[in-house]
Design a protein around this motif. Structure first.
Motif, PDB file in Angstrom:
ATOM      1  N   TRP A 122       0.879  -1.150   0.063  1.00  0.00           N
ATOM      2  CA  TRP A 122      -0.020   0.043  -0.063  1.00  0.00           C
ATOM      3  C   TRP A 122       0.795   1.438  -0.078  1.00  0.00           C
ATOM      4  N   GLU A 123       1.964   1.315   0.613  1.00  0.00           N
ATOM      5  CA  GLU A 123       2.722   2.437   0.858  1.00  0.00           C
ATOM      6  C   GLU A 123       3.481   2.717  -0.555  1.00  0.00           C
ATOM      7  N   GLN A 124       3.626   1.746  -1.449  1.00  0.00           N
ATOM      8  CA  GLN A 124       4.291   1.963  -2.437  1.00  0.00           C
ATOM      9  C   GLN A 124       3.318   2.382  -3.655  1.00  0.00           C
ATOM     10  N   LEU A 125       2.025   2.227  -3.336  1.00  0.00           N
ATOM     11  CA  LEU A 125       0.912   2.697  -4.422  1.00  0.00           C
ATOM     12  C   LEU A 125       0.934   3.946  -4.703  1.00  0.00           C
ATOM     13  N   ASP A 126       0.716   4.430  -5.923  1.00  0.00           N
ATOM     14  CA  ASP A 126       0.537   5.842  -6.316  1.00  0.00           C
ATOM     15  C   ASP A 126      -0.845   5.695  -7.043  1.00  0.00           C
ATOM     16  N   ILE A 127      -1.658   6.119  -6.653  1.00  0.00           N
ATOM     17  CA  ILE A 127      -3.131   6.359  -7.574  1.00  0.00           C
ATOM     18  C   ILE A 127      -2.892   7.282  -8.570  1.00  0.00           C
ATOM     19  N   PRO A 128      -3.290   6.899 -10.010  1.00  0.00           N
ATOM     20  CA  PRO A 128      -3.206   8.000 -10.934  1.00  0.00           C
ATOM     21  C   PRO A 128      -4.291   9.107 -10.733  1.00  0.00           C
ATOM     22  N   GLU A 129      -4.254  10.263 -10.948  1.00  0.00           N
ATOM     23  CA  GLU A 129      -5.359  11.156 -11.114  1.00  0.00           C
ATOM     24  C   GLU A 129      -6.412  10.824 -12.102  1.00  0.00           C
ATOM     25  N   MET A 130      -7.753  11.543 -11.630  1.00  0.00           N
ATOM     26  CA  MET A 130      -8.725  11.146 -12.542  1.00  0.00           C
ATOM     27  C   MET A 130      -8.338  11.870 -13.970  1.00  0.00           C
ATOM     28  N   GLY A 131      -8.657  11.336 -15.020  1.00  0.00           N
ATOM     29  CA  GLY A 131      -8.644  11.814 -16.449  1.00  0.00           C
ATOM     30  C   GLY A 131      -7.184  11.596 -16.858  1.00  0.00           C
ATOM     31  N   SER A 132      -5.910  11.255 -16.278  1.00  0.00           N
ATOM     32  CA  SER A 132      -4.769  10.722 -16.900  1.00  0.00           C
ATOM     33  C   SER A 132      -5.051   9.500 -17.618  1.00  0.00           C
ATOM     34  N   ASP A 133      -3.690   9.551 -18.434  1.00  0.00           N
ATOM     35  CA  ASP A 133      -3.680   8.479 -19.412  1.00  0.00           C
ATOM     36  C   ASP A 133      -2.830   7.316 -19.000  1.00  0.00           C
ATOM     37  N   ALA A 134      -2.870   7.259 -17.603  1.00  0.00           N
ATOM     38  CA  ALA A 134      -1.899   6.168 -17.293  1.00  0.00           C
ATOM     39  C   ALA A 134      -2.502   4.935 -17.341  1.00  0.00           C
ATOM     40  N   THR A 135      -1.906   3.883 -17.801  1.00  0.00           N
ATOM     41  CA  THR A 135      -2.194   2.465 -17.855  1.00  0.00           C
ATOM     42  C   THR A 135      -1.423   1.638 -16.941  1.00  0.00           C
ATOM     43  N   GLY A 136      -2.203   0.902 -15.992  1.00  0.00           N
ATOM     44  CA  GLY A 136      -1.354  -0.020 -15.180  1.00  0.00           C
ATOM     45  C   GLY A 136      -0.873  -1.146 -15.863  1.00  0.00           C
ATOM     46  N   GLU A 137       0.289  -1.620 -15.719  1.00  0.00           N
ATOM     47  CA  GLU A 137       0.744  -2.846 -16.139  1.00  0.00           C
ATOM     48  C   GLU A 137       1.444  -3.778 -15.064  1.00  0.00           C
ATOM     49  N   LEU A 138       1.249  -5.005 -15.042  1.00  0.00           N
ATOM     50  CA  LEU A 138       1.745  -5.914 -14.432  1.00  0.00           C
ATOM     51  C   LEU A 138       2.451  -6.886 -15.137  1.00  0.00           C
ATOM     52  N   ALA A 139       3.571  -7.393 -14.563  1.00  0.00           N
ATOM     53  CA  ALA A 139       4.623  -8.432 -15.045  1.00  0.00           C
ATOM     54  C   ALA A 139       4.469  -9.638 -14.051  1.00  0.00           C
TER      55      ALA A 139
END
Length: 289
Positions: free
Chosen positions: A217-234
């Motif tokens: 949880w401490e490392q999690l950075d929630i993107p702002e609303m409307g941003s183009d960020a796409t979460g990727e997992l490996a």
């Protein structure tokens, strides 16, 4: 004595014939059988070489992309104290491995809301997804969130300031089953991440932002609303703690396919050489006649 010597020589000749071969027909059969068996073993060696190259490395990380969640519906049972809203999250994954992989969610995951991460729901009954070899698949989850009265008070305060953070646990098992021709390897590894997204009420509509995940949880950075960020997992072996299992699979591959290549090429070439010598001897015998 001359007659006896002739009989003895004839007996020795018959004995050599019985020990040294079974006649021209038998020699031809043995020679051609050796050649055919040698070629089959060489093909086995070639196939084992193909499998060895195909399964090296044994496991390649599976790449997953977290799509933006959507709000399915919002409803109330008893005023604002009975508020519920349903989210649908989709995760697309690509499997680069030459074998199918099954993604299975076997543990219920909790959903939290607000900066204090108050529990508001649970994710469960996520259907298993099979990723074909060198193919892609989807995982969908329906999330029903029911905030308590205390959570709603803090939510309304956060809504006045901006987005409300939604947190959820992501727990899945990665199941692999690999056939090495002379050996089989099966394994199931757990993969856990902490994920989050932003939530906002726009008029009477509920809007959620892009999702992101991290190890804690401490490392999690929630993107702002409307941003183009796409979460990727490996889904790598190191991230799942399955490095030991991957090393065991690699050893099994090296032993089984290495043995197949050794037997196929070594014994195959030896039998093919014996068959060729046998055919050459038959041809020489025919010319001698």
């Amino acid at each position: 004595m001359g007659v006896d010597d002739a009989k003895a020589a004839g007996a020795r000749g018959d004995a050599k014939a019985s020990l040294g071969g079974c006649g021209p027909l038998c020699r031809r059969i043995c020679a051609f059988m050796s050649m055919w068996l040698g070629m089959l073993l060489l093909l086995l060696g070639v196939w084992c070489t193909h499998l060895y190259r195909r399964f090296t490395p044994v496991y390649r990380p599976i790449e997953c992309k977290l799509e933006a969640p959507t709000v399915e519906r919002v409803w109330f049972d008893h005023g604002f104290t009975g508020m519920h809203f349903q989210l649908i999250t989709n995760t697309s994954c690509h499997n680069p491995n030459p074998y199918s992989v099954v993604l299975n969610s076997t543990r219920a995951a909790n959903v939290y809301m607000g900066q204090e991460r108050a529990p508001v729901g649970t994710i469960k009954d996520i259907p298993a997804t099979s990723l074909p070899s060198a193919g892609a698949g989807w995982m969908a989850a329906n999330i029903t969130i029911t905030p308590t009265a205390d959570v709603l008070m803090s939510v309304f305060e956060l809504l006045a300031a901006g987005q409300v953070p939604l947190y959820m646990e992501s727990n899945m098992d990665v199941e692999v089953d690999i056939d090495f021709l002379f050996g089989r390897f099966s394994s199931s590894q757990s993969f856990s991440k902490d994920c989050g997204m932003g939530f906002r009420l726009v008029g009477m509509r509920s809007v959620v932002g892009p999702m992101a995940c991290a190890d804690t949880w401490e490392q999690l950075d929630i993107p702002e609303m409307g941003s183009d960020a796409t979460g990727e997992l490996a889904l790598s072996a190191a991230a799942m703690g399955g490095v030991g299992d991957i090393e065991r699979a690699a050893r099994l591959k090296n032993i089984t396919l290495g043995l197949g290549m050794g037997v196929g090429y070594g014994l195959g070439l030896a039998l093919l050489a014996c068959g060729c010598l046998g055919v050459r001897r038959i041809c020489c015998d025919r010319k001698a006649r």
